[in-house]
Design an enzyme around this catalytic site. Structure first.
Site, mmCIF file in Angstrom:
data_model
loop_
_atom_site.group_PDB
_atom_site.id
_atom_site.type_symbol
_atom_site.label_atom_id
_atom_site.label_comp_id
_atom_site.label_asym_id
_atom_site.label_seq_id
_atom_site.Cartn_x
_atom_site.Cartn_y
_atom_site.Cartn_z
ATOM 1 N N ASP A 166 0.826 -1.210 0.000
ATOM 2 C CA ASP A 166 0.000 0.000 0.000
ATOM 3 C C ASP A 166 0.865 1.267 0.000
ATOM 4 O OD1 ASP A 166 -2.419 1.357 0.094
ATOM 5 O OD2 ASP A 166 -3.215 0.148 1.740
ATOM 6 N N ASP A 221 -10.160 3.632 -3.478
ATOM 7 C CA ASP A 221 -10.871 2.468 -2.933
ATOM 8 C C ASP A 221 -12.330 2.399 -3.379
ATOM 9 O OD1 ASP A 221 -8.508 2.165 -1.629
ATOM 10 O OD2 ASP A 221 -9.359 2.068 0.383
HETATM 11 C C1 GLA Z 1 -5.926 1.336 1.450
HETATM 12 C C2 GLA Z 1 -6.120 0.329 0.310
HETATM 13 C C3 GLA Z 1 -7.259 -0.607 0.650
HETATM 14 C C4 GLA Z 1 -6.942 -1.337 1.954
HETATM 15 C C5 GLA Z 1 -6.668 -0.333 3.067
HETATM 16 C C6 GLA Z 1 -6.141 -0.993 4.324
HETATM 17 O O1 GLA Z 1 -7.001 2.186 1.565
HETATM 18 O O2 GLA Z 1 -6.366 0.993 -0.902
HETATM 19 O O3 GLA Z 1 -7.482 -1.535 -0.394
HETATM 20 O O4 GLA Z 1 -5.827 -2.159 1.758
HETATM 21 O O5 GLA Z 1 -5.715 0.647 2.671
HETATM 22 O O6 GLA Z 1 -5.877 -0.078 5.351
#
Ligand code: GLA
Length: 421
Positions: A166, A221
């Site tokens: 990430d 997301d």
């Molecule tokens: C980010 C990623 C998500 C998830 C969260 C976890 O937002 O894009 O897919 O992995 O972190 O904290």
């Protein structure tokens, strides 16, 4: 006869043994391992699996995850092609141990991470884990920055097969450099570990992530909403349609071992049946990685039917790995077109409007050209058989007009199959 067989087996056995040995003990020189593929080359087809984040966020523990692994198999997900069982954020202890090593949260994983990885492997699945290029993960657990090689070695010792990486708390880090460092660290372990790059498309990963990782997020997301964004507090995730609309302009970068990743699936997480079906179909049309994100233990028959539709999955997994493009049709309808191997193609009609519509397509006046794949089809010159991938039945040929009602937020997916003469 039996005697000859025995001689043959004893002559060949050492050859098989040596081959297996050299695959498992391939030498690793300068990041290049002879004999086995390494990070950057491990996904000729879009990876398929399950990820904990969309439903559970950080509320995970070994007991419920073991149940999920069991259902992954008993529900038919594994047989439908899903392979990776991935733990997202929240699996770690809040701090590194006194040696600087990451550790699994001892309450959530009382038997440790190696034991859980072994459980996943024992069910014929591959095991994935999550961390972050920054100093802390997005949920505040210890990040990998400055610990790339030791974390990679730890994952390899646990038997990790997939790492999602990430981009929170990265300050002034350079994204391509940070991801290349972690990719090199994974390769140096000598273990094949699929590398899933997750910097949300902020630094145009489609331009540099090929060869670094196998898949890279293209967008922010996803949330479980189709077209109208849902805000919770100060957070408004992307919708299925807002993500979809960002994929077409980067379709030329998608392909085997370097997949545009429009984020994990929200099928079974609260949208309507038609919306779930559309979401899944569109991701298959995009040749997207497919990571189920619902609670597998209590999925409905409808949800299971969507996630395990093998004909739809075959479109996603088609060996050409070409992502669909869009043509607008009358009455605000649209059709997404995906070239498939053997000069076949998939067509996904989408009704993103709020009312039912009627498709009336006169094939004879319809032509499809795609410079990306060299596709050039004139239906007045060539006839195809039509297979409806959700009704799971043949539906005539392209000689007759295609007429069908399409509900709001629904899709109709047709595979156009070449006729055998
Ligand atoms: C980010 C990623 C998500 C998830 C969260 C976890 O937002 O894009 O897919 O992995 O972190 O904290």
């Amino acid at each position: 006869m039996q005697f000859l067989k025995t001689i043959l087996i004893s002559l060949l056995a050492p050859v098989f043994f040596l081959d297996a040995y050299s695959q498992n003990h391939a030498s690793n020189e300068g990041g290049k391992t002879k004999g086995i593929l390494l990070t950057g080359q491990l996904a000729p087809r879009p990876p398929m699996g399950f990820n904990t984040w969309n439903t559970f966020q950080t509320k995970i523990n070994e007991g419920m995850l073991r149940e999920m692994v069991d259902v992954f198999v008993s529900s038919g997900m594994r047989d439908a092609g899903y392979q990776y069982f991935v733990l997202d954020d929240g699996w770690m202890a809040m701090e590194r141990d006194q040696n600087g090593s990451l550790a699994a949260d001892p309450v959530k994983f009382p038997h440790g991470m190696k034991a859980f990885a072994d459980y996943v492997h024992s069910r014929g699945l591959k095991f994935g884990i999550y961390n972050c290029a920054g100093s802390r993960t997005c949920a505040g657990y210890p990040g990998t920055r400055g610990h790339e090689y030791e974390d990679a070695r730890l994952y390899a010792s646990w038997g990790v097969d997939f790492l999602k990486y990430d981009w929170c708390n990265t300050d002034s880090l350079n994204a391509p450099e940070a991801y290349k460092t972690m990719s090199a660290a994974l390769r140096a372990t000598g273990r094949p570990i699929v590398f899933s790059i997750c910097e949300w498309g902020n630094h145009a990963p489609w331009l540099w992530a090929g060869g670094v990782g196998e898949l890279y997020r293209t967008t922010g997301d996803i949330g479980a909403s189709f077209i109208i964004p849902k805000t919770t507090g100060d957070w408004t995730p992307q919708t299925v349609i807002s993500i979809l609309d960002k994929q077409e302009s980067i379709r030329q970068y998608n392909g085997p071992n370097h997949w545009n990743d429009p984020d994990m699936l929200e099928v079974g997480n609260g949208m309507s049946y038609e919306e779930d079906k559309s979401h899944f179909s569109l991701w298959c049309m995009l040749a997207a990685p497919l990571a189920a994100g619902n609670d597998l233990r209590n999925m409905s028959a409808q949800t299971r039917g969507i996630l395990t539709n093998k004909e739809m999955i075959a479109v996603d997994q088609d060996s050409l790995g070409i992502s669909a493009f869009k043509m607008n049709l009358p009455d605000s309808l649209e059709v997404w077109i995906k070239p498939l191997q053997n000069r076949e193609l998939a067509l996904c009609f989408l009704n993103r409007t709020t009312s039912e519509k009627k498709i009336n397509l006169d094939w004879k006046n319809f032509a499809i050209t795609d410079p990306r794949s060299g596709l050039d089809i004139r239906f007045d010159k060539q006839t195809y058989n039509i297979r409806d991938l959700w009704l799971k039945k043949n539906s005539g040929t392209t000689e007759k007009n295609f007429e069908q009602y399409i509900p709001t937020h629904a899709v109709i997916v047709l595979k156009l199959e070449t006729m055998v003469h």
